[in-house]
Design an enzyme around this catalytic site. Structure first.
Site, PDB file in Angstrom:
ATOM      1  N   ASP A  83       0.856  -1.186   0.000  1.00 47.82           N
ATOM      2  CA  ASP A  83       0.000   0.000   0.000  1.00 47.82           C
ATOM      3  C   ASP A  83       0.894   1.238   0.000  1.00 47.82           C
ATOM      4  OD1 ASP A  83      -2.065   1.723   0.005  1.00 47.82           O
ATOM      5  OD2 ASP A  83      -2.893   1.124   1.942  1.00 47.82           O
ATOM      6  N   HIS A 123      -7.409   7.813   7.144  1.00 43.37           N
ATOM      7  CA  HIS A 123      -6.286   6.873   7.054  1.00 43.37           C
ATOM      8  C   HIS A 123      -6.538   5.947   5.867  1.00 43.37           C
ATOM      9  CE1 HIS A 123      -4.024   3.211   8.962  1.00 43.37           C
ATOM     10  NE2 HIS A 123      -3.291   3.795   8.062  1.00 43.37           N
ATOM     11  N   MET A 131      -9.202   1.357  15.798  1.00 38.17           N
ATOM     12  CA  MET A 131     -10.591   1.706  16.067  1.00 38.17           C
ATOM     13  C   MET A 131     -10.838   1.690  17.581  1.00 38.17           C
ATOM     14  SD  MET A 131     -13.667  -0.314  14.365  1.00 38.17           S
ATOM     15  CE  MET A 131     -12.817  -1.764  14.896  1.00 38.17           C
ATOM     16  N   HIS A 156       4.294   4.786  13.380  1.00 34.84           N
ATOM     17  CA  HIS A 156       3.155   5.114  12.514  1.00 34.84           C
ATOM     18  C   HIS A 156       1.825   4.680  13.086  1.00 34.84           C
ATOM     19  CE1 HIS A 156       2.561   0.974  11.431  1.00 34.84           C
ATOM     20  NE2 HIS A 156       1.810   1.241  10.400  1.00 34.84           N
ATOM     21  N   GLY A 181       0.722  -0.797  16.239  1.00 34.88           N
ATOM     22  CA  GLY A 181       1.372  -2.078  15.948  1.00 34.88           C
ATOM     23  C   GLY A 181       0.565  -3.237  16.492  1.00 34.88           C
TER      24      GLY A 181
END
Lengths: 475, 139
Positions: A94, A233, A375, A398, A401
């Site tokens: 991605d 996102h 979420m 980022h 994890g």
């Protein structure tokens, strides 16, 4: 226990000799607590990356590191232009998966009562989930322009405003795109999906600023307690995945041609300057620009929904960051200025005030670093520091994890339970495939606060604000 | 011989598929890829898709085959349940595949995952008593 050595607080070393062929040691940036959550396979992947030609300083892993393919997720490595390589294993499928944060001039008290309606409207306005095709019908020529101009193309087409561009990494348009290296297949996947969110961990979220950690920087970023923010996102959708797939095949041949010994086939790569490397870079940048255009279009539709329910409201772009990308950057290595190909795979650039890449508006503090939660868990805004340049080529974590596999998650939770638990916490969730919520249950991720604290304590980036979810639209 | 089995992987889907022949192994690998997303019993083979692929060796051909299925799933908005593979060797290796399935209907096809790509991480083909392929999928 893992065979890694503590160098100082929050820094562990994967020593030379951990596996044969390492050219540099590895560095894993974790706290004691997070260290115990790092799987042995992740350390192996850090060591594997350390064997690649032209790598400088260290093969690194951010505090959210977990098992990936090729590079670990959370992996950062930089390669010399003269004798280094570029690898899609260090970028991911991605390409330019990233995060965009918009700040509103609304306060949560006025928005909360309408949350159900708002999430329904956003779910409607921004296509998401499996098989979603966009509201856009772009021609092949327009798709080429998207690959070339990214967010700039989107603004010219009427999505977003000119001022947005100054608040995107690379101004939403990375140089060096070569759409002739994008296959017909990648175009076929990408064309109908422009302006869609996708599935998995991608989301569109309405949030409230829960806590401010640094008043001065928060003011600079336009954040205040109780404020409504919107986080997006997502990435380059099928276009990026197909570009990575296509070029992996080519680069698998290139490692034989150039006699590069790789410990994992996903680390397929080519020497910088070789035709294979140049072609992959041109295609990768095309996908990166597609992703910026995608987030730009989604932000535009989000603004339209807010305008419908809160006429005259503002949604200004704070920043947009890439966390799956390879970029050409200059860094100091042992006192020498070097041109490097910095790979960030599940890692966010975190440049401090000294870098000219930081937008004008933030030049005296550093760039906003956006860390999405999973979420139901908080997201964080940090501010890049110059210390990151010394430690991590200007990179931070980022996300949180994963700690639990998708299959374990599906056995343990049902999508329905996850939704009910979130609703109980007052979080509104709408998803195309409720069955897929299970694998994204908040419990499958590491505690995001702990991950962010490591980055803050190391001085890589300063904590600015904590954002909590109020409503989520998912694939 | 079981057709395939799933292995633990933190972030993605990992499986091994088996076959008495490379053809059977490739067919089972495609079935494993699809079963990780949606229950095969919910899919009816109403339509047929044909693919023709070529590669210098079996490993690359296997990668192209599984990637082609992901490509078709996404661009045709279809789910598949039957996979027939024929291989031919003349200079390079050629695959002729016949795939049975139907268009996605979210009311009947409850997805647990969405496979987005096939990785080369730990990708390998071995032949002991039977043929075996190991694959990690990006989901």
């Amino acid at each position: 226990m893992l065979n890694i050595n503590k160098i100082e607080e929050n820094i562990y070393e994967v020593p030379m000799g951990y596996r044969p062929g390492m050219r540099v040691p590895g560095r894993i940036f974790v706290s004691e607590k997070l260290r115990n959550m790092v799987e042995p396979g992740t350390v192996d992947q850090v060591a594997n990356v350390a064997t690649l030609p032209g790598i400088v300083k260290y093969s690194m892993a951010m505090p959210d590191a977990h098992l990936g393919y090729g590079f670990p997720i959370g992996g950062v490595a930089a390669f010399r232009e003269e004798d280094g390589i570029i690898s899609p294993g260090g970028v991911g499928f991605d390409i330019n998966c990233g995060v965009r944060l918009l700040r509103s001039n609304l306060d949560s008290k006025s928005v909360q009562p309408l949350m159900n309606t708002l999430i329904d409207a956003l779910f409607e306005a921004v296509p998401s989930g499996l098989g979603a095709t966009g509201r856009l019908h772009v021609s092949d020529q327009q798709l080429t322009e998207t690959f070339l101009a990214g967010s700039k193309w989107a603004v010219e087409e009427g999505y977003g405003v000119e001022a947005d561009l100054a608040h995107c990494e690379e101004n939403g348009r990375m140089k060096g795109a070569d759409p002739s290296q994008v296959s017909v297949k990648a175009r076929k996947r990408g064309r109908p999906q422009l302006g869609t969110l996708g599935s998995g961990n991608h989301f569109l979220e309405i949030q409230r600023v829960e806590e401010i950690f640094d008043d001065a920087i928060a003011r600079k970023f336009g954040l205040f307690k109780g404020q409504i923010t919107v986080m997006i996102h997502c990435g380059s959708r099928g276009a990026g995945h197909q570009i990575c797939t296509d070029h992996l095949v080519v680069l698998s041949q290139a490692v034989r041609k150039y006699r590069i010994d790789i410990p994992d086939k996903q680390l397929a790569c080519a020497p910088l300057g070789s035709p294979e490397a140049v072609h992959y870079f041109g295609a990768m940048v095309s996908a990166a620009n597609y992703a910026w255009a995608n987030r730009h279009i989604i932000a535009h539709w989000t603004r339209e929904v807010f305008e419908r329910y809160f006429p005259g409201s503002q949604l200004d772009l704070i920043y947009d960051v890439a966390h799956n990308v390879a970029k050409i950057e200059e860094h100091n290595v042992d006192g020498q200025r070097m041109k490097l190909y910095v790979h960030r795979k599940g890692a966010t650039r975190a440049f401090g005030p000294s870098r000219s890449e930081v937008p004008e508006a933030y030049r005296d503090v550093g760039q906003p670093v956006l860390i999405p939660g999973s979420m139901g868990t908080p997201s964080y805004v940090l501010c890049g520091n110059d210390r990151a340049l010394e430690l991590t080529f200007g990179s931070a974590c980022h996300g949180a994890g994963r700690v639990m596999s998708r299959s374990q998650a599906i056995k343990k939770f049902t999508g329905k339970d996850v939704k009910a638990a979130l609703n109980k916490d007052g979080i509104v969730v709408k998803a195309t495939s409720p069955g897929m919520l299970a694998e994204e249950a908040p419990q499958v991720y590491k505690p995001s606060g702990e991950v962010v604290d490591v980055v803050h304590n190391l001085g890589i980036a300063t904590k600015v604000a904590k954002l909590v979810p109020l409503g989520v639209s998912k694939g | 011989m079981k057709p395939f089995e799933y292995l633990e992987h933190t972030a993605d889907v990992k499986f091994r598929a088996y076959g008495h022949s490379p053809e059977e192994m490739l067919s089972n690998a495609a079935a494993a890829l699809f079963k990780s997303m949606v229950d095969p019993f919910a899919i009816q083979a109403k339509e047929t898709w044909r693919v023709l692929l070529e590669a210098p060796d079996l490993e690359q051909l296997a990668y192209n085959w599984l990637s082609e299925i992901v490509f078709l799933f996404e661009t045709e908005s279809a789910v598949f349940s039957t996979f027939t593979v024929r291989l031919q060797q003349d200079g390079s290796l050629r695959l002729e595949g016949e795939i049975g399935g139907e268009r996605i209907d979210l009311k009947r096809h409850a997805f647990e995952n969405e496979v987005k790509a096939v990785t080369l991480h730990e990708f390998q083909i071995k032949k002991n008593d039977v043929w075996c392929i190991q694959v990690v999928l990006d989901v």
